[in-house]
Write a protein that holds these residues in place. Structure first.
Motif, PDB file in Angstrom:
ATOM      1  N   PRO A 125      20.521   8.777  20.180  1.00 42.92           N
ATOM      2  CA  PRO A 125      21.800   7.866  20.767  1.00 42.92           C
ATOM      3  C   PRO A 125      22.645   9.236  20.771  1.00 42.92           C
ATOM      4  N   VAL A 170      26.162   8.066  22.395  1.00 48.25           N
ATOM      5  CA  VAL A 170      27.000   7.362  22.018  1.00 48.25           C
ATOM      6  C   VAL A 170      27.774   7.420  20.735  1.00 48.25           C
ATOM      7  N   MET A 171      26.945   8.117  19.611  1.00 48.90           N
ATOM      8  CA  MET A 171      27.230   8.508  18.644  1.00 48.90           C
ATOM      9  C   MET A 171      28.681   9.629  18.692  1.00 48.90           C
ATOM     10  N   GLU A 172      28.921  10.652  19.646  1.00 46.24           N
ATOM     11  CA  GLU A 172      29.928  11.294  20.180  1.00 46.24           C
ATOM     12  C   GLU A 172      31.078  10.569  20.743  1.00 46.24           C
ATOM     13  N   ALA A 201      31.850   7.348  20.131  1.00 47.39           N
ATOM     14  CA  ALA A 201      32.326   6.532  19.101  1.00 47.39           C
ATOM     15  C   ALA A 201      33.735   7.545  18.201  1.00 47.39           C
ATOM     16  N   LYS A 202      32.995   8.969  17.990  1.00 44.30           N
ATOM     17  CA  LYS A 202      33.765   9.719  17.546  1.00 44.30           C
ATOM     18  C   LYS A 202      34.944   9.479  18.137  1.00 44.30           C
ATOM     19  N   LYS A 248      38.505   7.398  18.409  1.00 43.43           N
ATOM     20  CA  LYS A 248      39.011   7.851  17.463  1.00 43.43           C
ATOM     21  C   LYS A 248      39.457   8.249  17.225  1.00 43.43           C
ATOM     22  N   TRP A 279      27.796   0.427  24.632  1.00 38.11           N
ATOM     23  CA  TRP A 279      28.576   0.455  23.147  1.00 38.11           C
ATOM     24  C   TRP A 279      29.948   0.122  23.297  1.00 38.11           C
ATOM     25  N   ARG A 317      30.738  -2.664  25.067  1.00 37.11           N
ATOM     26  CA  ARG A 317      30.749  -4.196  25.512  1.00 37.11           C
ATOM     27  C   ARG A 317      31.083  -4.849  23.832  1.00 37.11           C
ATOM     28  N   ARG A 318      30.244  -4.021  22.468  1.00 37.28           N
ATOM     29  CA  ARG A 318      30.528  -3.850  21.517  1.00 37.28           C
ATOM     30  C   ARG A 318      31.302  -3.886  20.881  1.00 37.28           C
ATOM     31  N   THR A 319      31.968  -3.033  20.745  1.00 37.12           N
ATOM     32  CA  THR A 319      33.374  -2.084  20.429  1.00 37.12           C
ATOM     33  C   THR A 319      34.655  -3.085  21.414  1.00 37.12           C
ATOM     34  N   GLY A 320      34.516  -3.177  22.364  1.00 34.05           N
ATOM     35  CA  GLY A 320      35.627  -3.481  22.800  1.00 34.05           C
ATOM     36  C   GLY A 320      36.503  -2.585  23.964  1.00 34.05           C
ATOM     37  N   MET A 363      32.317 -10.949  18.697  1.00 36.87           N
ATOM     38  CA  MET A 363      32.225  -8.841  18.115  1.00 36.87           C
ATOM     39  C   MET A 363      32.041  -8.948  16.770  1.00 36.87           C
ATOM     40  N   ILE A 410      17.866   6.811  14.781  1.00 37.82           N
ATOM     41  CA  ILE A 410      17.826   6.650  15.811  1.00 37.82           C
ATOM     42  C   ILE A 410      19.144   5.547  16.103  1.00 37.82           C
ATOM     43  N   SER A 432      21.998   4.879  13.049  1.00 37.28           N
ATOM     44  CA  SER A 432      22.979   5.298  14.401  1.00 37.28           C
ATOM     45  C   SER A 432      24.194   4.833  15.537  1.00 37.28           C
ATOM     46  N   GLY A 433      23.142   4.110  16.456  1.00 32.55           N
ATOM     47  CA  GLY A 433      23.351   4.476  17.635  1.00 32.55           C
ATOM     48  C   GLY A 433      24.152   2.129  16.914  1.00 32.55           C
ATOM     49  N   ALA A 479      27.258   3.622  15.284  1.00 28.39           N
ATOM     50  CA  ALA A 479      28.280   3.483  16.424  1.00 28.39           C
ATOM     51  C   ALA A 479      29.377   2.171  17.328  1.00 28.39           C
ATOM     52  N   SER A 480      27.910   1.544  17.881  1.00 27.38           N
ATOM     53  CA  SER A 480      28.477  -0.059  18.186  1.00 27.38           C
ATOM     54  C   SER A 480      29.398  -0.712  17.422  1.00 27.38           C
ATOM     55  N   GLY A 481      29.042  -0.767  15.999  1.00 25.72           N
ATOM     56  CA  GLY A 481      29.944  -1.137  15.357  1.00 25.72           C
ATOM     57  C   GLY A 481      29.346  -2.491  14.521  1.00 25.72           C
ATOM     58  N   GLU A 514      25.003  10.926   9.317  1.00 23.28           N
ATOM     59  CA  GLU A 514      26.418  10.301  10.568  1.00 23.28           C
ATOM     60  C   GLU A 514      26.349   9.123  10.978  1.00 23.28           C
ATOM     61  N   VAL A 518      30.397   7.398  10.844  1.00 25.03           N
ATOM     62  CA  VAL A 518      30.137   6.659  11.717  1.00 25.03           C
ATOM     63  C   VAL A 518      30.898   5.252  11.972  1.00 25.03           C
TER      64      VAL A 518
END
Lengths: 80, 138
Positions: free
Chosen positions: A19, A22-24, A26-27, A30, A54, A56-59, B1, B23, B26-27, B30-32, B87, B91
């Motif tokens: 992941p 996606v992790m990076e 998301a960081k 911000k 990601w 779609r989920r976070t907007g 959401m 995995i 963290s995924g 990160a996706s809320g 991590e 996040v």
């Protein structure tokens, strides 16, 4: 392709695997302001679908996705 | 959401099962997603300070592939599962729970566990936290 946006920050995650991208992303989102654009450069084949999901989920808003050889370039606008 | 949730009962203590936990956690973080990790039995043993220092174990069925897997992970610079849990906590909204019964069973106290453990709870707390989301048993 959409209008070339002004890029506030570039995130190079080439060589990272799920992941990681996606992790990076998301960081990194911000670290820019709302309305600014993050450029993500990735080689993981999952980066495109994953960062789309990601967003779609976070907007956050995907402005553009391009495949440049083995590199996927994704422009994401911070929405909130 | 809002209100999306992933809860994982982490029962297994072998690295091949703990990697997907790291995995997914963290995924999702990160996706809320709100993430709940409930470590029990062999999974709990894996987040004890001793367990985390020990050589990672691979499922017996895939034992001969263990060294190759670890080498590939190093080649790929892939983080270890507990780094991914850490991590994930940085996040997003991630809570790590330790099963109280298993702690008693193994004679572990909270201070014997990894620093990323939030709370020692039982099944009722876990079910309450997990309600309305997706729950996995790994």
């Amino acid at each position: 392709m959409s209008q070339e946006a002004k890029i506030a920050k570039t995130l190079d995650v080439k060589g990272m695997y799920c992941p990681g991208p996606v992790m990076e992303t998301a960081k990194a989102i911000k670290q820019i302001n709302v309305g600014e654009v993050l450029e993500v450069l990735a080689t993981d084949p999952a980066a495109k679908p994953d960062i789309e999901a990601w967003a779609r989920r976070t907007g956050h808003q995907i402005l553009d996705i391009q495949q440049q050889g083995g590199v996927t370039r994704i422009l994401v606008k911070r929405a909130k | 959401m809002a209100g999306k949730k992933l809860s994982i009962i982490v029962f297994s203590g072998t690295v091949d099962k703990l990697m997907p936990v790291g995995i997914l956690a963290s995924g999702a973080a990160a996706s809320g997603y709100e993430v709940n990790l409930f470590f029990t039995f062999w999974g709990l043993n894996a987040i004890s300070k001793n367990g985390m220092q020990a050589q990672p174990q691979v499922d017996k069925n895939y034992e001969q592939m263990g060294p190759m897997m670890m080498k590939r992970m190093m080649d790929m610079k892939f983080p270890m599962w507990h780094q991914m849990v850490r991590e994930a906590k940085e996040v997003g909204e991630v809570k790590v729970y330790a099963c109280s019964t298993t702690m008693e069973f193994f004679g572990l106290k909270k201070e014997d566990l990894a620093d990323f453990v939030d709370d020692v709870v039982g099944v009722a707390t876990f079910l309450d936290r997990a309600e309305g989301g997706t729950t996995l048993f790994i």
